[in-house]
Design an enzyme around this catalytic site. Sequence first.
Site, PDB file in Angstrom:
ATOM      1  N   GLU A   1      13.723  59.825  25.694  1.00 51.62           N
ATOM      2  CA  GLU A   1      13.226  58.917  24.656  1.00 51.62           C
ATOM      3  C   GLU A   1      13.881  59.202  23.303  1.00 51.62           C
ATOM      4  O   GLU A   1      14.297  58.288  22.598  1.00 51.62           O
ATOM      5  CB  GLU A   1      11.692  59.028  24.570  1.00 51.62           C
ATOM      6  CG  GLU A   1      11.089  58.101  23.542  1.00 51.62           C
ATOM      7  CD  GLU A   1       9.690  57.609  23.900  1.00 51.62           C
ATOM      8  OE1 GLU A   1       9.335  57.602  25.100  1.00 51.62           O
ATOM      9  OE2 GLU A   1       8.963  57.236  22.983  1.00 51.62           O
TER      10      GLU A   1
ATOM     11  N   ASP B   1       2.847  61.597  24.223  1.00 52.57           N
ATOM     12  CA  ASP B   1       2.718  60.578  25.268  1.00 52.57           C
ATOM     13  C   ASP B   1       3.083  61.142  26.644  1.00 52.57           C
ATOM     14  O   ASP B   1       2.393  60.900  27.633  1.00 52.57           O
ATOM     15  CB  ASP B   1       3.649  59.396  24.979  1.00 52.57           C
ATOM     16  CG  ASP B   1       3.347  58.747  23.637  1.00 52.57           C
ATOM     17  OD1 ASP B   1       2.311  59.089  23.041  1.00 52.57           O
ATOM     18  OD2 ASP B   1       4.155  57.905  23.199  1.00 52.57           O
TER      19      ASP B   1
ATOM     20  N   SER C   1      13.719  46.787  37.806  1.00 47.19           N
ATOM     21  CA  SER C   1      12.368  46.807  37.241  1.00 47.19           C
ATOM     22  C   SER C   1      11.849  45.383  37.095  1.00 47.19           C
ATOM     23  O   SER C   1      12.524  44.512  36.554  1.00 47.19           O
ATOM     24  CB  SER C   1      12.365  47.482  35.870  1.00 47.19           C
ATOM     25  OG  SER C   1      11.058  47.436  35.333  1.00 47.19           O
TER      26      SER C   1
ATOM     27  N   GLY D   1       5.062  47.874  24.924  1.00 45.00           N
ATOM     28  CA  GLY D   1       5.112  47.746  23.473  1.00 45.00           C
ATOM     29  C   GLY D   1       3.764  47.541  22.812  1.00 45.00           C
ATOM     30  O   GLY D   1       3.692  47.128  21.661  1.00 45.00           O
TER      31      GLY D   1
ATOM     32  N   THR E   1      -1.524  63.693  13.777  1.00 39.85           N
ATOM     33  CA  THR E   1      -1.690  65.146  13.744  1.00 39.85           C
ATOM     34  C   THR E   1      -0.591  65.834  14.540  1.00 39.85           C
ATOM     35  O   THR E   1      -0.316  67.005  14.315  1.00 39.85           O
ATOM     36  CB  THR E   1      -3.051  65.549  14.334  1.00 39.85           C
ATOM     37  OG1 THR E   1      -3.237  64.826  15.559  1.00 39.85           O
ATOM     38  CG2 THR E   1      -4.190  65.226  13.389  1.00 39.85           C
ATOM     39  N   ASP E   2       0.038  65.096  15.480  1.00 40.85           N
ATOM     40  CA  ASP E   2       0.987  65.763  16.399  1.00 40.85           C
ATOM     41  C   ASP E   2       2.155  66.402  15.646  1.00 40.85           C
ATOM     42  O   ASP E   2       2.465  67.569  15.858  1.00 40.85           O
ATOM     43  CB  ASP E   2       1.466  64.808  17.517  1.00 40.85           C
ATOM     44  CG  ASP E   2       2.080  63.509  17.010  1.00 40.85           C
ATOM     45  OD1 ASP E   2       1.928  63.185  15.814  1.00 40.85           O
ATOM     46  OD2 ASP E   2       2.717  62.815  17.826  1.00 40.85           O
TER      47      ASP E   2
ATOM     48  N   TYR F   1       6.500  55.338   9.107  1.00 38.13           N
ATOM     49  CA  TYR F   1       6.296  56.566   9.895  1.00 38.13           C
ATOM     50  C   TYR F   1       7.090  57.709   9.266  1.00 38.13           C
ATOM     51  O   TYR F   1       6.573  58.810   9.045  1.00 38.13           O
ATOM     52  CB  TYR F   1       6.746  56.298  11.340  1.00 38.13           C
ATOM     53  CG  TYR F   1       6.557  57.426  12.305  1.00 38.13           C
ATOM     54  CD1 TYR F   1       5.302  57.693  12.858  1.00 38.13           C
ATOM     55  CD2 TYR F   1       7.633  58.219  12.690  1.00 38.13           C
ATOM     56  CE1 TYR F   1       5.142  58.722  13.761  1.00 38.13           C
ATOM     57  CE2 TYR F   1       7.479  59.247  13.589  1.00 38.13           C
ATOM     58  CZ  TYR F   1       6.238  59.509  14.132  1.00 38.13           C
ATOM     59  OH  TYR F   1       6.074  60.527  15.024  1.00 38.13           O
TER      60      TYR F   1
ATOM     61  N   GLY G   1       1.560  50.031  22.450  1.00 38.86           N
ATOM     62  CA  GLY G   1       1.062  51.302  21.951  1.00 38.86           C
ATOM     63  C   GLY G   1       0.299  52.086  22.997  1.00 38.86           C
ATOM     64  O   GLY G   1      -0.341  53.090  22.689  1.00 38.86           O
TER      65      GLY G   1
ATOM     66  N   GLU H   1      -5.045  61.421  15.176  1.00 38.29           N
ATOM     67  CA  GLU H   1      -3.888  60.548  14.924  1.00 38.29           C
ATOM     68  C   GLU H   1      -3.043  61.077  13.774  1.00 38.29           C
ATOM     69  O   GLU H   1      -3.582  61.497  12.748  1.00 38.29           O
ATOM     70  CB  GLU H   1      -4.407  59.142  14.597  1.00 38.29           C
ATOM     71  CG  GLU H   1      -3.641  58.062  15.284  1.00 38.29           C
ATOM     72  CD  GLU H   1      -3.755  58.139  16.804  1.00 38.29           C
ATOM     73  OE1 GLU H   1      -2.760  58.562  17.441  1.00 38.29           O
ATOM     74  OE2 GLU H   1      -4.799  57.772  17.352  1.00 38.29           O
TER      75      GLU H   1
HETATM   76  P1  ADP Z   1       5.052  51.511  24.328  1.00 38.28           P
HETATM   77  O1  ADP Z   1       5.471  52.849  24.811  1.00 38.28           O
HETATM   78  O2  ADP Z   1       3.959  51.574  23.329  1.00 38.28           O
HETATM   79  O3  ADP Z   1       4.720  50.560  25.419  1.00 38.28           O
HETATM   80  P2  ADP Z   1       7.761  51.515  23.393  1.00 38.28           P
HETATM   81  O4  ADP Z   1       8.506  50.649  22.439  1.00 38.28           O
HETATM   82  O5  ADP Z   1       7.701  52.962  23.110  1.00 38.28           O
HETATM   83  O6  ADP Z   1       6.294  50.883  23.540  1.00 38.28           O
HETATM   84  O7  ADP Z   1       8.399  51.357  24.834  1.00 38.28           O
HETATM   85  C1  ADP Z   1       8.597  50.092  25.393  1.00 38.28           C
HETATM   86  C2  ADP Z   1       9.972  50.059  26.035  1.00 38.28           C
HETATM   87  O8  ADP Z   1      10.001  50.935  27.180  1.00 38.28           O
HETATM   88  C3  ADP Z   1      10.319  48.696  26.588  1.00 38.28           C
HETATM   89  O9  ADP Z   1      10.890  47.885  25.608  1.00 38.28           O
HETATM   90  C4  ADP Z   1      11.317  49.059  27.691  1.00 38.28           C
HETATM   91  O10 ADP Z   1      12.603  49.292  27.155  1.00 38.28           O
HETATM   92  C5  ADP Z   1      10.797  50.389  28.199  1.00 38.28           C
HETATM   93  N1  ADP Z   1       9.938  50.212  29.392  1.00 38.28           N
HETATM   94  C6  ADP Z   1       8.638  50.502  29.503  1.00 38.28           C
HETATM   95  N2  ADP Z   1       8.170  50.234  30.738  1.00 38.28           N
HETATM   96  C7  ADP Z   1       9.215  49.756  31.435  1.00 38.28           C
HETATM   97  C8  ADP Z   1       9.392  49.293  32.775  1.00 38.28           C
HETATM   98  N3  ADP Z   1       8.383  49.285  33.652  1.00 38.28           N
HETATM   99  N4  ADP Z   1      10.624  48.873  33.131  1.00 38.28           N
HETATM  100  C9  ADP Z   1      11.644  48.892  32.263  1.00 38.28           C
HETATM  101  N5  ADP Z   1      11.550  49.322  31.010  1.00 38.28           N
HETATM  102  C10 ADP Z   1      10.350  49.745  30.579  1.00 38.28           C
HETATM  103 MG    MG Z   2       6.310  54.401  23.640  1.00 38.63          MG
END
Ligand code: ADP
Ligand code: MG
Length: 400
Positions: free
Chosen positions: A179, A191, A80, A136, A48-49, A243, A138, A46
């Site tokens: 991203e 990821d 979605s 969200g 480390t990336d 971070y 993680g 963790e």
């Molecule tokens: P984690 O990757 O840990 O779940 P992130 O904050 O990096 O949390 O990413 C979450 C975000 O990714 C969501 O708020 C949304 O915007 C987007 N997301 C993830 N999965 C979907 C999905 N199936 N449909 C639409 N948006 C998604």
């Molecule tokens: Mg994420």
Amino acid sequence: PEATTIGTAWSTEDGAGRARDLFAEHIGGTPDGVWAAPGRVNVIGEHTDYNNGFCLPIALPHRTYVAARRRDDDKVVLVSQLADSILSWEGTLDEIAPGSVNGWQAYTAGVAWALREAGYGIGGFEAALVTCVPLGAGLSSSAAVECGVGLALADLYDLGLSDSDAGRTDLVNAARAAENEVAGAPTGGLDQTASLRTTDGHALLLDCDDWSVRQVPFDLDAAGLELLVIDTRASHRLVDGQYEARRRACESACRILGVASLREVGDLGAALSALDDEEMASRVRHVVTENDRVTQFAKLVDAGRIREVGPLMDASHDSLRDDYEVTCPELDTAVDAARAAGVLGARMTGGGFGGCAIALVDRDVCNDAARQVVKAFRDAGFTHPDLYVVTPGPAALRVQ
Ligand code: ADP
Ligand code: MG
């Protein structure tokens, strides 16, 4: 006894069926195919990336399913389904760019922009997305959705990226660009690499210096073990600033030590005595010892000694708590309660300040450990945690 439900992932048939149903209902007709891309959990390694070090993620059985169809024009239609809402978006390829799409569209449509930026010829498409990766938490729902859309586009437009590790590495870069540049989240490629370059039944030993990988057999079942994932549901308080602060401390340490990255620190004792700032020295100690733990972990697993990795997981958490200072009361409580229940090892996973902890546990101890964690959360007045038992699944692939 505490009510404890351990969440399981959708089967491939279930996920693909849900995606097809959503496609039929909101877009109409049948898709050209269905793709599935996993979330991930990092077993060890963790912070480390970004220090060009090592980590060891597995692909989750929890995946995002993408039912998609090619169009003859440049239109993009996205829908979605989330737990409590249906999101939809329509536009053209040219409308997708950093600054002009945001929120969930950035993670989905943004991949089309990134592929075009990288020179790949794609046209319009329609996609219906469903997921059993918690958002969200993680567990990288963001990479799952990016990689699912990316792989679907690669196949729909015959980009030749899905069948080779080199092609998949290009997809990792496109997903990461979506991203970083469209969604504006400054994350590394861990990821997306986990979602696209893992192998079923294996953990992925990832060298973040050159992004080379080695598949490490990770057969929990044969060892009578389970990997319990505890989503603390704690919000990532202050995580952005923290971070950045950790990254800056590592960079400053590199300048003082005259190395390009902390990966190059050979003699930890000498490095620590060269740093006057005690806090900076602690950060360096975490990164250097964590890299060492990843290497030792992989060696033990290679040697069929998976039951002996627990102390490395424990040491990883303690280092993240005491030296890197990225845990929080919920993560520490989850880990302490799991350890008290007799797991082999437990640690936080992901960036910290919330998110998930994991515990490696004997199959017949797993339920009790889960109950103890739930009880500890209730006693502390924390939100009820979500629990998952996971095994390493396949990388993103076409399922229909
Ligand atoms: P984690 O990757 O840990 O779940 P992130 O904050 O990096 O949390 O990413 C979450 C975000 O990714 C969501 O708020 C949304 O915007 C987007 N997301 C993830 N999965 C979907 C999905 N199936 N449909 C639409 N948006 C998604
Ligand atoms: Mg994420």
